[in-house]
Motif scaffolding. Structure first.
Motif, PDB file in Angstrom:
ATOM      1  N   GLU A  85     -17.178  21.552 -27.788  1.00  8.28           N
ATOM      2  CA  GLU A  85     -18.114  20.521 -28.260  1.00  8.28           C
ATOM      3  C   GLU A  85     -19.348  21.124 -28.917  1.00  8.28           C
ATOM      4  OE1 GLU A  85     -19.038  17.646 -25.282  1.00  8.28           O
ATOM      5  OE2 GLU A  85     -16.947  17.010 -25.065  1.00  8.28           O
ATOM      6  N   LYS A  86     -19.578  22.409 -28.685  1.00 13.46           N
ATOM      7  CA  LYS A  86     -20.763  23.031 -29.235  1.00 13.46           C
ATOM      8  C   LYS A  86     -20.467  23.772 -30.549  1.00 13.46           C
ATOM      9  CE  LYS A  86     -24.722  25.430 -27.324  1.00 13.46           C
ATOM     10  NZ  LYS A  86     -25.841  24.535 -27.275  1.00 13.46           N
ATOM     11  N   CYS A  87     -19.425  24.615 -30.555  1.00 15.42           N
ATOM     12  CA  CYS A  87     -19.209  25.458 -31.729  1.00 15.42           C
ATOM     13  C   CYS A  87     -17.895  25.167 -32.457  1.00 15.42           C
ATOM     14  CB  CYS A  87     -19.282  26.930 -31.344  1.00 15.42           C
ATOM     15  SG  CYS A  87     -17.861  27.493 -30.410  1.00 15.42           S
ATOM     16  N   GLY A  88     -17.000  24.363 -31.869  1.00 11.96           N
ATOM     17  CA  GLY A  88     -15.786  24.003 -32.577  1.00 11.96           C
ATOM     18  C   GLY A  88     -14.624  24.968 -32.399  1.00 11.96           C
ATOM     19  N   THR A  89     -14.815  26.002 -31.626  1.00 14.91           N
ATOM     20  CA  THR A  89     -13.726  26.937 -31.336  1.00 14.91           C
ATOM     21  C   THR A  89     -12.618  26.223 -30.572  1.00 14.91           C
ATOM     22  OG1 THR A  89     -15.286  28.765 -31.197  1.00 14.91           O
ATOM     23  CG2 THR A  89     -13.164  29.100 -30.135  1.00 14.91           C
ATOM     24  N   MET A  90     -11.380  26.617 -30.816  1.00 15.36           N
ATOM     25  CA  MET A  90     -10.259  26.030 -30.096  1.00 15.36           C
ATOM     26  C   MET A  90     -10.290  26.468 -28.633  1.00 15.36           C
ATOM     27  SD  MET A  90      -8.522  23.923 -31.556  1.00 15.36           S
ATOM     28  CE  MET A  90      -6.958  23.180 -31.937  1.00 15.36           C
ATOM     29  N   ILE A  91     -10.222  25.499 -27.724  1.00 16.07           N
ATOM     30  CA  ILE A  91     -10.185  25.840 -26.304  1.00 16.07           C
ATOM     31  C   ILE A  91      -9.030  25.108 -25.654  1.00 16.07           C
ATOM     32  CG2 ILE A  91     -12.622  26.439 -26.037  1.00 16.07           C
ATOM     33  CD1 ILE A  91     -13.106  23.568 -25.065  1.00 16.07           C
ATOM     34  N   LYS A  92      -8.656  25.522 -24.462  1.00 15.99           N
ATOM     35  CA  LYS A  92      -7.504  24.939 -23.774  1.00 15.99           C
ATOM     36  C   LYS A  92      -7.899  23.888 -22.749  1.00 15.99           C
ATOM     37  CE  LYS A  92      -4.728  27.581 -25.937  1.00 15.99           C
ATOM     38  NZ  LYS A  92      -3.945  26.992 -27.032  1.00 15.99           N
ATOM     39  N   THR A  93      -9.089  23.966 -22.272  1.00 17.31           N
ATOM     40  CA  THR A  93      -9.497  22.990 -21.267  1.00 17.31           C
ATOM     41  C   THR A  93     -11.018  22.902 -21.204  1.00 17.31           C
ATOM     42  OG1 THR A  93      -9.126  22.234 -19.003  1.00 17.31           O
ATOM     43  CG2 THR A  93      -9.550  24.589 -19.301  1.00 17.31           C
ATOM     44  N   GLY A  94     -11.508  21.829 -20.672  1.00 18.79           N
ATOM     45  CA  GLY A  94     -12.950  21.675 -20.519  1.00 18.79           C
ATOM     46  C   GLY A  94     -13.612  21.170 -21.796  1.00 18.79           C
ATOM     47  N   ARG A  95     -14.919  21.353 -21.888  1.00 14.88           N
ATOM     48  CA  ARG A  95     -15.660  20.842 -23.032  1.00 14.88           C
ATOM     49  C   ARG A  95     -16.200  21.956 -23.917  1.00 14.88           C
ATOM     50  NH1 ARG A  95     -20.220  17.321 -20.755  1.00 14.88           N
ATOM     51  NH2 ARG A  95     -20.556  16.984 -22.971  1.00 14.88           N
ATOM     52  N   PHE A  96     -16.388  23.132 -23.350  1.00 13.46           N
ATOM     53  CA  PHE A  96     -16.983  24.221 -24.120  1.00 13.46           C
ATOM     54  C   PHE A  96     -16.127  25.479 -24.009  1.00 13.46           C
ATOM     55  CE2 PHE A  96     -20.484  21.596 -22.457  1.00 13.46           C
ATOM     56  CZ  PHE A  96     -20.952  21.103 -23.661  1.00 13.46           C
ATOM     57  N   CYS A  97     -16.243  26.358 -25.020  1.00 19.07           N
ATOM     58  CA  CYS A  97     -15.565  27.649 -24.968  1.00 19.07           C
ATOM     59  C   CYS A  97     -16.305  28.560 -23.993  1.00 19.07           C
ATOM     60  CB  CYS A  97     -15.496  28.277 -26.353  1.00 19.07           C
ATOM     61  SG  CYS A  97     -17.103  28.793 -26.988  1.00 19.07           S
ATOM     62  N   LYS A  98     -15.662  29.703 -23.690  1.00 14.49           N
ATOM     63  CA  LYS A  98     -16.269  30.624 -22.713  1.00 14.49           C
ATOM     64  C   LYS A  98     -17.663  31.046 -23.156  1.00 14.49           C
ATOM     65  CE  LYS A  98     -12.355  32.779 -20.390  1.00 14.49           C
ATOM     66  NZ  LYS A  98     -11.181  32.965 -21.251  1.00 14.49           N
ATOM     67  N   THR A  99     -17.796  31.352 -24.455  1.00 10.80           N
ATOM     68  CA  THR A  99     -19.083  31.824 -24.963  1.00 10.80           C
ATOM     69  C   THR A  99     -20.168  30.778 -24.761  1.00 10.80           C
ATOM     70  OG1 THR A  99     -17.777  32.885 -26.676  1.00 10.80           O
ATOM     71  CG2 THR A  99     -20.160  32.956 -26.934  1.00 10.80           C
TER      72      THR A  99
END
Ligand SMILES: [Zn+2]
Ligand SMILES: [Zn+2]
Length: 140
Positions: A85-99
């Motif tokens: 939701e912050k940077c648009g990176t593809m993630i598998k779960t949750g709302r934000f990427c690890k970074t």
């Protein structure tokens, strides 16, 4: 009393003031769907989000919501994902990427220990860089 139309079947029901505006019948049906989908994902680790949606007759948006709620998680190599939701990176779960998650965490910690050490200039640059990517991913 807060009476609303169920978002799924349209029937009037007594809304309890929290959660999704759906009646209890639809809520338990949705819950069953969730377990079905979770089972499906476990057995088809490489299934894409479209396949999961079609095989289980669940809207893609619903699956994405479960992913956001971290109820569903997919294998790293699965053809599936939602945007951070912050940077648009593809993630598998949750709302934000690890970074972003660790940035948010350190932001929160920073708010307590060192409140005025933010760099808004840098943050703005980052978010414009990845906006286009987020929109592109949205269309898949
Ligand atoms: Zn309903
Ligand atoms: Zn991110």
């Amino acid at each position: 009393m807060d009476v609303r139309n169920c978002r799924t079947c349209g029937k009037l029901f007594n809304y309890m003031g929290s959660g999704k505006p759906i009646c209890s019948a639809c809520a338990s049906e949705l819950e069953e769907k969730f377990f079905q989908v979770r089972e499906y994902v476990r057995e088809h680790k490489n299934a894409g989000i479209k396949e999961v949606a079609e095989e289980n007759e669940v809207p893609i948006s619903q699956i994405k919501q479960w992913i956001r709620e971290e109820r569903l998680a997919f294998a790293d190599n699965a053809d599936i994902g939602i945007e951070c939701e912050k940077c648009g990176t593809m993630i598998k779960t949750g709302r934000f990427c690890k970074t972003c998650k660790s940035n948010l965490a350190s932001d929160l910690n920073g708010a307590v220990t060192r409140p005025i050490s933010k760099q808004p200039e840098d943050e703005r640059k980052n978010s414009t860089n990845t906006k286009g990517q987020a929109r592109f991913l949205d269309r898949i």
